[in-house]
Design a protein around this motif. Structure first.
Motif, PDB file in Angstrom:
ATOM      1  N   ALA A  10       0.992  -1.242   0.041  1.00  0.00           N
ATOM      2  CA  ALA A  10       0.118   0.043   0.033  1.00  0.00           C
ATOM      3  C   ALA A  10       0.751   1.502  -0.199  1.00  0.00           C
ATOM      4  O   ALA A  10       2.023   1.158   0.200  1.00  0.00           O
ATOM      5  N   GLU A  11       0.080   2.325  -0.211  1.00  0.00           N
ATOM      6  CA  GLU A  11       0.712   3.619  -0.068  1.00  0.00           C
ATOM      7  C   GLU A  11       0.450   4.423   1.309  1.00  0.00           C
ATOM      8  O   GLU A  11      -0.796   4.299   1.505  1.00  0.00           O
ATOM      9  N   GLN A  12       1.329   4.382   2.107  1.00  0.00           N
ATOM     10  CA  GLN A  12       1.348   5.088   3.560  1.00  0.00           C
ATOM     11  C   GLN A  12       1.655   6.533   3.408  1.00  0.00           C
ATOM     12  O   GLN A  12       2.703   6.875   3.196  1.00  0.00           O
TER      13      GLN A  12
ATOM     14  N   GLY B 210       4.835  14.303   5.979  1.00  0.00           N
ATOM     15  CA  GLY B 210       5.665  13.730   5.072  1.00  0.00           C
ATOM     16  C   GLY B 210       5.165  13.195   3.644  1.00  0.00           C
ATOM     17  O   GLY B 210       3.975  13.214   3.470  1.00  0.00           O
ATOM     18  N   GLU B 211       6.049  12.867   2.802  1.00  0.00           N
ATOM     19  CA  GLU B 211       5.579  12.261   1.428  1.00  0.00           C
ATOM     20  C   GLU B 211       5.332  10.949   1.534  1.00  0.00           C
ATOM     21  O   GLU B 211       5.402  10.175   2.671  1.00  0.00           O
ATOM     22  N   PRO B 212       4.154  10.457   0.764  1.00  0.00           N
ATOM     23  CA  PRO B 212       3.582   9.079   0.872  1.00  0.00           C
ATOM     24  C   PRO B 212       4.773   8.037   0.761  1.00  0.00           C
ATOM     25  O   PRO B 212       5.768   8.386  -0.046  1.00  0.00           O
ATOM     26  N   PHE B 213       4.693   6.854   1.260  1.00  0.00           N
ATOM     27  CA  PHE B 213       5.895   5.961   1.182  1.00  0.00           C
ATOM     28  C   PHE B 213       5.167   4.568   0.963  1.00  0.00           C
ATOM     29  O   PHE B 213       4.011   4.425   1.355  1.00  0.00           O
ATOM     30  N   GLN B 214       5.915   3.583   0.184  1.00  0.00           N
ATOM     31  CA  GLN B 214       5.463   2.190   0.061  1.00  0.00           C
ATOM     32  C   GLN B 214       5.404   1.255   1.327  1.00  0.00           C
ATOM     33  O   GLN B 214       6.618   1.425   2.219  1.00  0.00           O
ATOM     34  N   ILE B 215       4.494   0.612   1.686  1.00  0.00           N
ATOM     35  CA  ILE B 215       4.601  -0.430   2.734  1.00  0.00           C
ATOM     36  C   ILE B 215       4.157  -1.754   2.157  1.00  0.00           C
ATOM     37  O   ILE B 215       3.536  -1.760   1.232  1.00  0.00           O
TER      38      ILE B 215
ATOM     39  N   HIS C  86      -2.738  10.578   8.837  1.00  0.00           N
ATOM     40  CA  HIS C  86      -2.123   9.563   8.120  1.00  0.00           C
ATOM     41  C   HIS C  86      -3.479   8.935   7.313  1.00  0.00           C
ATOM     42  O   HIS C  86      -4.529   8.933   7.512  1.00  0.00           O
ATOM     43  N   SER C  87      -2.965   8.160   6.354  1.00  0.00           N
ATOM     44  CA  SER C  87      -3.741   7.511   5.699  1.00  0.00           C
ATOM     45  C   SER C  87      -3.151   6.065   4.902  1.00  0.00           C
ATOM     46  O   SER C  87      -1.918   6.125   4.713  1.00  0.00           O
ATOM     47  N   THR C  88      -4.018   5.322   4.444  1.00  0.00           N
ATOM     48  CA  THR C  88      -3.156   3.982   3.865  1.00  0.00           C
ATOM     49  C   THR C  88      -4.157   3.756   2.525  1.00  0.00           C
ATOM     50  O   THR C  88      -5.525   3.840   2.728  1.00  0.00           O
ATOM     51  N   PHE C  89      -3.325   3.640   1.509  1.00  0.00           N
ATOM     52  CA  PHE C  89      -4.449   3.271   0.253  1.00  0.00           C
ATOM     53  C   PHE C  89      -3.834   2.183  -0.472  1.00  0.00           C
ATOM     54  O   PHE C  89      -2.524   2.394  -0.744  1.00  0.00           O
TER      55      PHE C  89
END
Length: 135
Positions: A64-66, A71-76, A90-93
């Protein structure tokens, strides 16, 4: 105390579902909340915060993109852990075709009650299966 998934309700939203296994309401004396979150493919939840609780996200499977704070979105991905300080937005997509499975905790517990106010919130009683429809 043993808590089985078929013994707790399932919260569903347009973006996915949650089963809370430990909450101060479900487990007398519990000081934190722990549950499993499924974010459906191509879905995510809006940017939000929990002013009174920190959150920890552990990725069981998927990607996902967190976003945390400004801060900039980052991959998880599977095996990653994200710490979200109390009050941080925060958000998770999930931008992939696979479901995203997460273990989520709130400390102190109780923050999960706020989700019941979401406009797309639905609660399915323990032992029932939520059915998903493609729209």
């Amino acid at each position: 105390m043993l808590v089985s998934p078929d013994k707790v309700a399932t919260m569903t939203f347009d973006w996915g579902s949650i089963k809370w296994f430990v909450t101060p309401t479900l487990v007398p004396g519990a000081g934190s909340t722990l549950g499993e979150v499924i974010v459906n493919p191509g879905k995510g939840h809006a940017r939000h915060n929990h002013p009174g609780a920190e959150e920890i996200i552990y990725v069981v499977s998927g990607e996902a993109e967190q976003m945390v704070g400004d801060g900039e979105p980052f991959q998880i991905k599977e095996g990653d852990t994200v710490h979200i300080p109390a009050g941080a937005y925060h958000s998770t997509f999930n931008r992939t075709w696979r479901p995203l499975r997460l273990i989520v905790t709130y400390t102190p517990g109780g923050e999960e009650k706020a989700l019941e106010g979401a406009p797309d919130y639905r609660c399915h009683e323990a032992g029932t299966v939520a059915e998903w429809q493609q729209v």
